[in-house]
Design a protein around this motif. Structure first.
Motif, PDB file in Angstrom:
ATOM      1  N   LEU A 235      41.393 -56.780 -14.066  1.00  0.00           N
ATOM      2  CA  LEU A 235      41.725 -57.826 -13.099  1.00  0.00           C
ATOM      3  C   LEU A 235      41.101 -59.166 -13.489  1.00  0.00           C
ATOM      4  CD1 LEU A 235      43.222 -58.601 -10.583  1.00  0.00           C
ATOM      5  CD2 LEU A 235      41.294 -57.754  -9.211  1.00  0.00           C
ATOM      6  N   SER A 236      39.914 -59.153 -14.081  1.00  0.00           N
ATOM      7  CA  SER A 236      39.346 -60.410 -14.603  1.00  0.00           C
ATOM      8  C   SER A 236      40.234 -60.979 -15.689  1.00  0.00           C
ATOM      9  CB  SER A 236      37.935 -60.179 -15.154  1.00  0.00           C
ATOM     10  OG  SER A 236      36.994 -60.082 -14.110  1.00  0.00           O
ATOM     11  N   GLN A 237      40.732 -60.119 -16.569  1.00  0.00           N
ATOM     12  CA  GLN A 237      41.633 -60.581 -17.627  1.00  0.00           C
ATOM     13  C   GLN A 237      42.896 -61.194 -17.040  1.00  0.00           C
ATOM     14  OE1 GLN A 237      41.733 -56.628 -19.682  1.00  0.00           O
ATOM     15  NE2 GLN A 237      41.371 -57.864 -21.491  1.00  0.00           N
ATOM     16  N   TYR A 238      43.433 -60.542 -16.004  1.00  0.00           N
ATOM     17  CA  TYR A 238      44.674 -61.032 -15.424  1.00  0.00           C
ATOM     18  C   TYR A 238      44.465 -62.379 -14.728  1.00  0.00           C
ATOM     19  CZ  TYR A 238      48.952 -61.346 -12.767  1.00  0.00           C
ATOM     20  OH  TYR A 238      50.143 -61.796 -12.247  1.00  0.00           O
ATOM     21  N   ARG A 239      43.421 -62.495 -13.958  1.00  0.00           N
ATOM     22  CA  ARG A 239      43.171 -63.751 -13.247  1.00  0.00           C
ATOM     23  C   ARG A 239      42.854 -64.878 -14.234  1.00  0.00           C
ATOM     24  NH1 ARG A 239      39.585 -62.541  -7.927  1.00  0.00           N
ATOM     25  NH2 ARG A 239      40.520 -64.556  -7.303  1.00  0.00           N
ATOM     26  N   ASP A 240      42.140 -64.562 -15.301  1.00  0.00           N
ATOM     27  CA  ASP A 240      41.896 -65.567 -16.343  1.00  0.00           C
ATOM     28  C   ASP A 240      43.210 -66.026 -16.972  1.00  0.00           C
ATOM     29  OD1 ASP A 240      39.173 -65.429 -15.921  1.00  0.00           O
ATOM     30  OD2 ASP A 240      38.775 -64.152 -17.678  1.00  0.00           O
ATOM     31  N   SER A 241      44.131 -65.071 -17.182  1.00  0.00           N
ATOM     32  CA  SER A 241      45.422 -65.412 -17.777  1.00  0.00           C
ATOM     33  C   SER A 241      46.218 -66.345 -16.874  1.00  0.00           C
ATOM     34  CB  SER A 241      46.222 -64.130 -18.048  1.00  0.00           C
ATOM     35  OG  SER A 241      47.544 -64.428 -18.465  1.00  0.00           O
ATOM     36  N   LEU A 242      46.191 -66.105 -15.571  1.00  0.00           N
ATOM     37  CA  LEU A 242      46.901 -66.994 -14.642  1.00  0.00           C
ATOM     38  C   LEU A 242      46.369 -68.424 -14.745  1.00  0.00           C
ATOM     39  CD1 LEU A 242      47.165 -64.750 -11.443  1.00  0.00           C
ATOM     40  CD2 LEU A 242      48.974 -65.247 -13.095  1.00  0.00           C
ATOM     41  N   ARG A 243      45.062 -68.562 -14.823  1.00  0.00           N
ATOM     42  CA  ARG A 243      44.479 -69.903 -14.943  1.00  0.00           C
ATOM     43  C   ARG A 243      44.878 -70.550 -16.265  1.00  0.00           C
ATOM     44  NH1 ARG A 243      40.451 -67.364 -11.698  1.00  0.00           N
ATOM     45  NH2 ARG A 243      39.452 -66.371 -13.481  1.00  0.00           N
ATOM     46  N   GLU A 244      44.877 -69.771 -17.331  1.00  0.00           N
ATOM     47  CA  GLU A 244      45.255 -70.314 -18.638  1.00  0.00           C
ATOM     48  C   GLU A 244      46.711 -70.777 -18.648  1.00  0.00           C
ATOM     49  OE1 GLU A 244      44.343 -67.202 -21.354  1.00  0.00           O
ATOM     50  OE2 GLU A 244      42.171 -67.388 -21.082  1.00  0.00           O
ATOM     51  N   LEU A 245      47.583 -70.021 -17.990  1.00  0.00           N
ATOM     52  CA  LEU A 245      48.988 -70.413 -17.933  1.00  0.00           C
ATOM     53  C   LEU A 245      49.148 -71.729 -17.177  1.00  0.00           C
ATOM     54  CD1 LEU A 245      50.744 -66.982 -17.250  1.00  0.00           C
ATOM     55  CD2 LEU A 245      50.665 -68.251 -19.401  1.00  0.00           C
ATOM     56  N   MET A 246      48.429 -71.889 -16.086  1.00  0.00           N
ATOM     57  CA  MET A 246      48.524 -73.134 -15.325  1.00  0.00           C
ATOM     58  C   MET A 246      47.973 -74.324 -16.113  1.00  0.00           C
ATOM     59  SD  MET A 246      47.841 -72.225 -11.319  1.00  0.00           S
ATOM     60  CE  MET A 246      46.350 -71.253 -11.540  1.00  0.00           C
ATOM     61  N   GLU A 247      46.969 -74.078 -16.946  1.00  0.00           N
ATOM     62  CA  GLU A 247      46.397 -75.143 -17.759  1.00  0.00           C
ATOM     63  C   GLU A 247      47.285 -75.510 -18.940  1.00  0.00           C
ATOM     64  OE1 GLU A 247      42.665 -73.511 -18.873  1.00  0.00           O
ATOM     65  OE2 GLU A 247      41.745 -73.761 -16.879  1.00  0.00           O
ATOM     66  N   THR A 248      48.157 -74.596 -19.335  1.00  0.00           N
ATOM     67  CA  THR A 248      48.954 -74.778 -20.552  1.00  0.00           C
ATOM     68  C   THR A 248      50.373 -75.254 -20.275  1.00  0.00           C
ATOM     69  OG1 THR A 248      47.678 -73.017 -21.631  1.00  0.00           O
ATOM     70  CG2 THR A 248      49.785 -73.613 -22.642  1.00  0.00           C
ATOM     71  N   ILE A 249      51.031 -74.656 -19.292  1.00  0.00           N
ATOM     72  CA  ILE A 249      52.471 -74.841 -19.100  1.00  0.00           C
ATOM     73  C   ILE A 249      52.732 -75.750 -17.903  1.00  0.00           C
ATOM     74  CG2 ILE A 249      54.651 -73.641 -18.663  1.00  0.00           C
ATOM     75  CD1 ILE A 249      53.471 -71.172 -19.955  1.00  0.00           C
ATOM     76  N   PRO A 250      53.613 -76.745 -18.040  1.00  0.00           N
ATOM     77  CA  PRO A 250      53.945 -77.625 -16.912  1.00  0.00           C
ATOM     78  C   PRO A 250      54.569 -76.858 -15.757  1.00  0.00           C
ATOM     79  CG  PRO A 250      54.695 -78.583 -18.985  1.00  0.00           C
ATOM     80  CD  PRO A 250      54.282 -77.172 -19.290  1.00  0.00           C
ATOM     81  N   PRO A 251      54.365 -77.326 -14.523  1.00  0.00           N
ATOM     82  CA  PRO A 251      54.854 -76.585 -13.357  1.00  0.00           C
ATOM     83  C   PRO A 251      56.367 -76.546 -13.232  1.00  0.00           C
ATOM     84  CG  PRO A 251      53.919 -78.697 -12.691  1.00  0.00           C
ATOM     85  CD  PRO A 251      53.588 -78.514 -14.147  1.00  0.00           C
TER      86      PRO A 251
END
Length: 347
Positions: A235-251
């Motif tokens: 779950l830490s990996q998954y939540r970290d991935s969500l943050r990384e996606l928001m930092e990388t990809i435009p909304p």
């Protein structure tokens, strides 16, 4: 004042019928295939690739999927071959027909190393006495009774019936690198939690994101602890991935997911998914405060419906993922009784 939350938008109001691909972007087709589960479908994406088609995920390796694929290949795809396959991760509805396509077209298969090797491990026949005993101990330690444990044994064998193998070699997908596919440059992104190192593809120039199972509308991808890694914190990996996606990809990127509908509103959906897991952790903390609970006793705290043996395996894995996550963050403590059963209490 807080900004108004972004609203998810759906360019395609209704999904296409099974086995009837439809365009979702220039040169990209959306194909739905059925699944014999409560989640009754998987989305695949076909990209025009020279004289043939590149494929993002394959579908389940069952007879119904093979029959539909044969009709699609001969009909909608005009007899053109599958030139390359990108497999996002090791679950049967994504990698299931990789061997079947290898026999017909021998296309290069692109996967992350962790997903390729995990698929190989799952493809091994592990129905030996030692392996079954280890899996049984894992589920007993979660507080499940013998009938439930018996129902959960043999899931590895079901994996064999839902997949058709892998080619002996693969093309590795490495996070941060670029893959030229279907006339576009796609940045390779990876994320853990739902699977060891799930691959996703982002085309910045055209605002397209092949999200696999990492971000879905309406439903949360399963994030589970597996018997081979009982103390993992996916779950830490998954939540970290969500943050990384928001930092990388435009909304405003068009999300092409592996289930449900394509949508716009990636950041809002990522925040909703993260909040969903935060809420589950809060409910578990409240439940484990009056008295310690087993993992099996935590399952109904976060799942409010009857579960068959297939669903129970996912539910136990997901409950344990939250418990391990909360231990790692200092919210819970775990104790092991003389019977080997773990109980969790809120600190």
């Amino acid at each position: 004042m807080q900004p108004e939350p972004e609203t998810l938008r759906f360019p395609f109001a209704e999904p296409p019928p099974f086995g009837e691909p439809v365009p979702v972007a220039p040169g990209i087709l959306w194909l739905r295939l059925p699944l014999p589960y409560a989640l009754d479908h998987v989305n695949l994406y076909l990209l025009e690739d020279g004289d043939g088609w590149a494929l993002f995920d394959t579908g389940l390796g069952d007879e119904r999927s093979r029959t539909l694929w044969a009709a699609v290949l001969a009909g909608a795809l005009g007899g053109r071959p599958i030139t390359r396959i990108v497999v996002s991760h090791c679950h049967p509805d994504h990698v299931g027909l990789a061997g079947w396509f290898d026999e017909r077209f021998a296309p290069p298969v692109h996967m992350t190393e962790a997903e390729y090797l995990t698929t190989r491990v799952y493809r091994q026949d592990t129905d030996d006495e030692r392996s079954r005993a280890a899996v049984a101990r894992f589920y007993r330690s979660c507080g499940l009774g013998e009938d439930a444990v018996a129902g959960l044994l043999g899931r590895g064998l079901r994996y064999l019936t839902q997949t058709t193998g892998l080619p002996p070699a693969f093309e590795p997908l490495v996070a941060g690198r670029t893959l030229r596919l279907g006339g576009r440059d796609w940045r390779i992104l990876t994320g853990g939690g739902h699977s060891p190192d799930q691959a996703m593809l982002w085309c910045e120039a055209d605002g397209l994101f092949l999200a696999a199972d990492q971000v879905l509308e309406r439903i949360s991808p399963n994030v589970s602890v597996q018997p081979m890694q009982p103390n993992a914190d996916p779950l830490s990996q998954y939540r970290d991935s969500l943050r990384e996606l928001m930092e990388t990809i435009p909304p405003n990127t068009l999300v092409l997911p592996s289930h449900r509908r394509p949508f716009l509103g990636l950041h809002q959906r990522a925040r909703e998914l993260d909040a969903h897991h935060e809420d589950r952790c809060a409910r578990i903390a409240a439940a484990c405060r009056p008295a310690p609970l087993t993992c099996a006793q935590v399952v109904p705290v976060i799942f409010h419906r009857a579960l068959d043996s297939h669903q129970l395996g996912f539910a136990v894995g997901e409950a344990l993922a939250h418990l391990n996550h909360m231990i790692a963050n200092g919210v819970l403590a775990v104790e092991t009784g003389k019977d080997g059963i773990h109980t969790y209490r809120t600190l």
